[in-house]
Motif scaffolding. Structure first.
Motif, short mmCIF file in Angstrom:
data_model
loop_
_atom_site.label_atom_id
_atom_site.label_comp_id
_atom_site.label_asym_id
_atom_site.label_seq_id
_atom_site.Cartn_x
_atom_site.Cartn_y
_atom_site.Cartn_z
N GLN A 1 -16.58 -19.84 0.53
CA GLN A 1 -16.20 -18.87 1.57
C GLN A 1 -14.97 -18.05 1.17
N GLN A 2 -14.22 -18.54 0.19
CA GLN A 2 -13.02 -17.79 -0.22
C GLN A 2 -13.34 -16.61 -1.12
N PHE A 3 -14.60 -16.52 -1.56
CA PHE A 3 -14.99 -15.48 -2.50
C PHE A 3 -14.56 -14.08 -2.03
N PHE A 4 -14.89 -13.78 -0.78
CA PHE A 4 -14.68 -12.41 -0.29
C PHE A 4 -13.20 -12.08 -0.16
N ASN A 5 -12.48 -13.01 0.44
CA ASN A 5 -11.06 -12.80 0.61
C ASN A 5 -10.38 -12.67 -0.75
N ALA A 6 -10.73 -13.58 -1.67
CA ALA A 6 -10.11 -13.57 -2.99
C ALA A 6 -10.46 -12.28 -3.74
N ALA A 7 -11.70 -11.83 -3.61
CA ALA A 7 -12.11 -10.60 -4.30
C ALA A 7 -11.31 -9.41 -3.78
N LEU A 8 -11.15 -9.37 -2.46
CA LEU A 8 -10.41 -8.27 -1.84
C LEU A 8 -8.95 -8.28 -2.29
N LEU A 9 -8.33 -9.47 -2.21
CA LEU A 9 -6.93 -9.58 -2.63
C LEU A 9 -6.81 -9.31 -4.12
N GLY A 10 -7.81 -9.76 -4.89
CA GLY A 10 -7.81 -9.52 -6.33
C GLY A 10 -7.74 -8.03 -6.66
N LEU A 11 -8.46 -7.23 -5.86
CA LEU A 11 -8.44 -5.78 -6.09
C LEU A 11 -7.04 -5.22 -5.85
N VAL A 12 -6.44 -5.64 -4.72
CA VAL A 12 -5.10 -5.13 -4.38
C VAL A 12 -4.09 -5.59 -5.44
N LEU A 13 -4.18 -6.88 -5.81
CA LEU A 13 -3.22 -7.43 -6.78
C LEU A 13 -3.36 -6.76 -8.15
N GLY A 14 -4.62 -6.55 -8.56
CA GLY A 14 -4.84 -5.92 -9.87
C GLY A 14 -4.31 -4.50 -9.88
N TRP A 15 -4.60 -3.78 -8.81
CA TRP A 15 -4.12 -2.39 -8.70
C TRP A 15 -2.60 -2.36 -8.76
N MET A 16 -1.98 -3.31 -8.03
CA MET A 16 -0.51 -3.37 -7.94
C MET A 16 0.08 -3.66 -9.31
N ALA A 17 -0.54 -4.60 -10.05
CA ALA A 17 -0.01 -4.96 -11.37
C ALA A 17 -0.10 -3.78 -12.32
N LEU A 18 -1.18 -3.02 -12.25
CA LEU A 18 -1.32 -1.88 -13.15
C LEU A 18 -0.37 -0.76 -12.74
N LYS A 19 -0.23 -0.54 -11.44
CA LYS A 19 0.64 0.54 -10.96
C LYS A 19 2.10 0.28 -11.32
N THR A 20 2.55 -0.96 -11.04
CA THR A 20 3.98 -1.23 -11.26
C THR A 20 4.25 -1.73 -12.68
N ARG A 21 3.19 -1.98 -13.46
CA ARG A 21 3.27 -2.53 -14.81
C ARG A 21 4.13 -3.79 -14.84
N SER A 22 4.08 -4.53 -13.76
CA SER A 22 4.86 -5.75 -13.68
C SER A 22 4.08 -6.80 -12.91
N LEU A 23 4.34 -8.05 -13.25
CA LEU A 23 3.64 -9.15 -12.58
C LEU A 23 4.36 -9.54 -11.29
N PHE A 24 5.66 -9.21 -11.21
CA PHE A 24 6.46 -9.75 -10.11
C PHE A 24 6.03 -9.26 -8.72
N PRO A 25 5.68 -7.98 -8.55
CA PRO A 25 5.20 -7.58 -7.22
C PRO A 25 3.93 -8.36 -6.83
N SER A 26 3.05 -8.60 -7.81
CA SER A 26 1.82 -9.35 -7.52
C SER A 26 2.16 -10.77 -7.10
N ILE A 27 3.13 -11.38 -7.81
CA ILE A 27 3.54 -12.75 -7.44
C ILE A 27 4.09 -12.75 -6.02
N ALA A 28 4.95 -11.74 -5.73
CA ALA A 28 5.54 -11.67 -4.39
C ALA A 28 4.46 -11.52 -3.33
N PHE A 29 3.47 -10.67 -3.60
CA PHE A 29 2.39 -10.44 -2.65
C PHE A 29 1.59 -11.73 -2.44
N HIS A 30 1.22 -12.34 -3.54
CA HIS A 30 0.39 -13.54 -3.52
C HIS A 30 1.12 -14.66 -2.76
#
Lengths: 726, 252
Positions: free
Chosen positions: A621-650
């Motif tokens: 059941q976590q598939f959908f939520n994780a996929a959605l968050l994965g999109l936001v996190l991936g976008w954020m990591a590429l935009k900011t070129r940093s892992l830290f905002p993704s860690i903070a979000f997660h």
């Protein structure tokens, strides 16, 4: 692309395949001959089995009462069961052998030996007092010895048991007559089983249940097999025969060549599937009734093998085309990797290993078409076929478009992949290299790039999956909390970190350990908070569609109860996963996928892998939520070129899930059990999220122009690791 | 018609890393001329010709064939060249006639024009007695003729032959060479790779000697003999190979 050229290439390839004896044999001759031969063999064997004489040894036949008769004397003075005790239909030949009681037939050991060496198929033991017992209304016991593991013994037992049951009915009928009671005296209620499909739709419709289970499975298998061999012949075979380059230097575009070959493979795939099924259906239609009449009587499973209706068949053809297309494109893209036909055959195994579970899913009871399954490749088509064969058109209708469209989309993606393969000279002109593990590892380290390759990213994911799987087995006996932490730290954090250190020249760039400043971190934290009301809305929708099994729910509750305090919960569920999963997915894996694909594709793929991991280590059941968050996190990591905002979000996202139920802020929620926020808060969350995303997007753009920001000071790196779970 | 400028191509091999197959090669060939690419096996001849036929992309440098860049306009290039090598085989399950017709149609020639062109080629190459023979039943010589027919069916201005006589007996090899010479006389630009000095002497107007991926010398055969003061092509070839090996040892 010019259609005239595609038509020309398709025409030639198709003619080439039709001139190939192997193809003709596989596609036409084999199905046309195989099923009738198989069918007749089965029929002959069944008949031979039916006509085998079964030996029934009756111990103490002389004790039986004369009326009603169980055993009578037949032609030639042989004993037989009274013909009136058989139910109209024919019976297998039974040889009754009366033996006197006592001696070896009383000893179970010797009875077993007699059954085993074929002296008897069953041994009926009749008690000496049977006549008197029946008269006194006692219940004498008839012992029937047989062997369950021996088909013939078992079948004989069933016949003898039926005969004795009818004999009992005859005794009861005589008693009723003597007491002047009607038959209803012992059978007050009659039960009639009505198979509606059979009654309303005619006999063929009852066969659909067997077909509905079998047919999609076979159709998918045939479509895959039918696509594979021609694909290997058209790619690896052409390389081997030296004609691939002849075609490549013609003015045809690579896309035209691929589409031409693709259509050929697709025709072979659909042709194989249809011919196999037509031949099998005809064989069953002809032999089914014969077998049914001969052996087990109407209503047996054999009778249910009549083929599906013409409308269902028309649907099958409609669905078969995109399915064949999907398989053809995948096979083509794989087959072009191979240098020779022999090498091509090796690629069959992984293809089947991936496809089979998706098909087997449809054979499982309880798995039914739903919006999610309709989008799963292969499974969606199989489940829809099942529905269509069952003639549940109304239920099938809403899924028709999703299944058809998703299959077409997957097919087009695979076709694009195949065209890409045909444009890659390393694929087309691959030379044989002697594989040597030592020098390959040396090459991996020596020729490492700053970031991993796409293949290494996928390998990292596979290692994580395999390790998580094995450790979940190994760690079952340890404390669940320790297992949870260890699972994350050792098996999700270690592989990407080790791979980044050994296999890339810039682990820092690979894992995006760049300090982006406080603004993106705060924005990411805020975004996690504002998105929370929206993701909460998704949860009940998912659990409605895919209810969590009670056993799993209890296990989860037990795990939660085992956590001693809130701080531990935050550490275990928010801090550790945030760091470990981000390093793996937005760090190593996303960096690798970025080198192999466009940024959009890389984000989508990493989100999918992230979601897939959650299915395996946590809940489906976590598939959908994780996929959605994965999109936001991936976008954020590429935009900011940093892992830290993704860690903070997660971290924030998971922490809210842990803290939400504990904080007594009831006024926030409209539903306290599901933690659904009040509508104004949901609306505010949506607006605020859009705003924060826009700001993050702008920050990302300005930062991207600033190359100096790419480096991370050493003290900040130390600070980042200090924030870890130690 | 063919301009090759500083062309390089390296392949990746996990044992040795990047291995150069063609290294900074430049030459030019003109219409009505046969340009020979002479070199031993593995010298980089096939790689160079594969780049010219657009199936491989150069790692550096550029090549213009029939006025089009091989990297930027590969389709335009392919429409204007005929390419034949030991790697461009004949379909087993197609007859000679069908195969040539198929490629003719791929080049966009249709109907009567194609038929007329094919009749002309089949009589010129004396292929009429085996026009209905399947590729799998053909002798090596027949296959080679079918390949030549396939190469010229669209009457391209540029022809690329990669070792067209390898594996042929003397009779067939001679016939093939004569046909190539006839094509030159029709004004085609022909580039021709071989490791046979004899063929170069007989056929080529100009020659480039290639060894270990590098061009060792280029010019008219007579001119080259004079320049390096060698009695014949064979001696010239060994001289250049020894010089290249000595340079390699010195630089190592």
């Amino acid at each position: 692309m010019r259609w005239s050229r595609i038509r020309l290439i398709f025409g030639r390839e198709l003619r080439d395949q039709l001139r190939d004896r192997r193809t003709i044999f596989m596609i036409f001759v084999l199905p046309v001959l195989l099923y009738p031969i198989l069918g007749f063999t089965v029929k002959t064997l069944a008949e031979a089995f039916d006509n085998t004489v079964r030996r029934v040894v009756v111990v103490g036949a002389e004790y039986l009462p004369d009326e009603p008769p169980l055993l009578t004397e037949g032609e030639g003075g042989f004993l037989r069961f009274d013909p009136g005790l058989f139910d109209g239909g024919g019976s297998p030949p039974l040889l009754i052998e009366p033996v006197p009681p006592g001696g070896r037939w009383d000893d179970p050991q010797q009875q077993l030996a007699a059954l085993r060496n074929g002296e008897a198929d069953v041994i009926v033991d009749i008690p000496a007092e049977v006549r008197g017992q029946i008269t006194r209304l006692e219940r004498p016991t008839f012992k029937i010895a047989y062997l369950r593991s021996d088909e013939q013994s078992l079948a004989t037992y069933q016949v003898v048991e039926d005969v004795i049951a009818r004999w009992q009915d005859a005794i009861v009928a005589r008693r009723l007559a003597a007491d002047e009671k009607p038959a209803e005296y012992v059978a007050p209620v009659e039960v009639e089983a009505v198979d509606l499909a059979r009654q309303v739709l005619g006999s063929s419709a009852s066969g659909v249940s067997v077909w509905a289970r079998l047919f999609p499975f076979l159709l998918v298998m045939m479509a895959l097999t039918g696509a594979f061999y021609p694909a290997v012949d058209l790619c690896a075979g052409e390389k081997e025969r030296g004609t691939m380059e002849t075609l490549l230097i013609s003015p045809a575009l690579r896309s035209e060549i691929v589409v031409g070959k693709f259509l050929t493979v697709m025709a072979a795939s659909a042709g194989t599937a249809l011919l196999n099924l037509a031949s099998m259906g005809l064989t069953m239609a002809v032999l089914g009734p014969q077998l049914a009449a001969g052996a087990a009587g109407p209503g047996s499973p054999m009778d249910e093998l009549a083929p599906p209706s013409p409308i269902a068949l028309a649907w099958i053809v409609v669905l078969l085309i995109p399915l064949s297309g999907f398989f053809s494109a995948v096979c083509l893209a794989l087959a072009v990797l191979a240098r020779s036909m022999k090498e091509g055959q090796y690629y069959m195994t992984p293809l089947y290993l991936i496809s089979l579970p998706l098909i087997f899913l449809t054979l499982m009871p309880g798995v039914d078409l739903n919006p999610f399954y309709s989008l799963v490749p292969i499974t969606g088509v199989s489940l829809l076929l099942k529905k269509l064969i069952l003639e549940q058109y109304v239920e099938a209708r809403p899924y028709f478009l999703p299944v058809l469209l998703s299959t077409i989309v997957y097919g087009l993606i695979a076709l694009r992949w195949a065209v890409g393969q045909f444009r890659t000279e390393q694929v087309l002109f691959r030379e044989a290299e002697r594989f040597d593990l030592g020098s390959w590892v040396r090459h991996l380290v020596r020729d490492r790039g700053p970031v991993p390759s796409g293949g290494q990213a996928v390998a990292c994911f596979a290692i994580i999956l395999a390790l998580s799987w094995y450790t979940s087995i190994l760690l079952t006996r340890t404390d669940p909390l320790v297992a949870l932490a260890l699972g994350q730290l050792v098996f999700i954090l270690v592989p990407p970190t080790a791979m980044a250190l050994v296999l890339t020249s810039s682990p820092r760039r690979t894992l995006r350990l760049r300090w982006p400043g406080w603004a993106p971190i705060l924005l990411a934290t805020g975004l996690a908070a504002t998105l929370n009301p929206l993701t909460a809305e998704l949860r009940p929708v998912v659990t409605d569609l895919f209810p969590i099994p009670p056993a799993v729910e209890q296990a989860l509750e037990a795990l939660q109860a085992a956590i001693p305090n809130l701080a531990t919960a935050v550490l275990l569920i928010a801090v550790i996963p945030a760091i470990c999963e981000e390093v793996a997915f937005r760090g190593y894996i996303l960096s690798g996928l970025e080198t192999a694909h466009s940024r959009g594709v890389a984000i989508v793929l990493s989100a999918f892998l992230f979601a897939f991991l959650h299915v395996l280590i946590s809940l489906f059941q976590q598939f959908f939520n994780a996929a959605l968050l994965g999109l936001v996190l991936g976008w954020m990591a590429l935009k900011t070129r940093s892992l830290f905002p993704s860690i903070a979000f997660h971290l924030t996202n998971n922490a809210l899930a842990v803290l939400g139920p504990s904080l007594s802020v009831g006024w926030l929620y409209r539903d306290q059990t599901l933690f659904l926020y009040r509508w104004p808060i949901v609306a505010f969350g949506a607006v605020a999220s859009i705003g924060l995303l826009a700001v993050l997007d702008r920050i990302g753009q300005t930062k991207a122009d600033d190359p100096v920001a790419a480096d991370l000071p050493a003290d900040q790196l130390a600070g980042a690791s200090a924030a870890g779970p130690e | 018609m063919i301009q090759v400028e500083h062309l390089s191509k390296a392949f990746f091999d996990y044992r040795r890393g990047w291995v150069p197959a063609v290294d900074d090669v430049s030459f030019e060939c003109r219409p009505g001329e046969i340009f020979g690419l002479l070199g031993p096996n593995g010298a980089g001849k096939t790689t160079t010709l594969r780049i010219l036929s657009t199936v491989l992309k150069p790692t550096a440098g550029r090549a213009i064939v029939a006025g089009h860049d091989v990297v930027l306009e590969p389709e335009e290039v392919r429409a204007r060249i005929g390419f034949m090598s030991s790697n461009t085989g004949v379909y087993d399950r197609m007859t000679a006639w069908e195969l040539v017709e198929y490629f003719g149609r791929l080049y966009g020639i249709e109907g009567d024009a194609l038929k007329a062109r094919m009749e002309e080629i089949f009589s010129w190459l004396q292929m009429n007695e085996f026009r209905d023979v399947l590729g799998s039943k053909m002798s090596t010589g027949m296959r080679q003729k079918v390949s030549i027919a396939r190469t010229i069916v669209h009457d391209p201005p540029v022809l690329i032959f990669d070792e067209p006589t390898s594996g042929l007996d003397v009779l067939v090899a001679r016939a093939v060479l004569l046909k190539i010479a006839e094509l030159r006389d029709r004004g085609k630009t022909i580039i021709f790779s071989t490791h046979s000095m004899q063929e170069v002497t007989k056929l080529c107007d100009r020659v480039a000697i290639i060894y270990k991926g590098r061009l060792q010398a280029e010019g008219r055969p007579g001119e080259l003999l004079e320049r390096f003061d060698q009695p014949d092509l064979e001696e010239l070839f060994f001289h250049l190979v020894e010089r290249a090996d000595a340079d390699a040892v010195a630089s190592a």
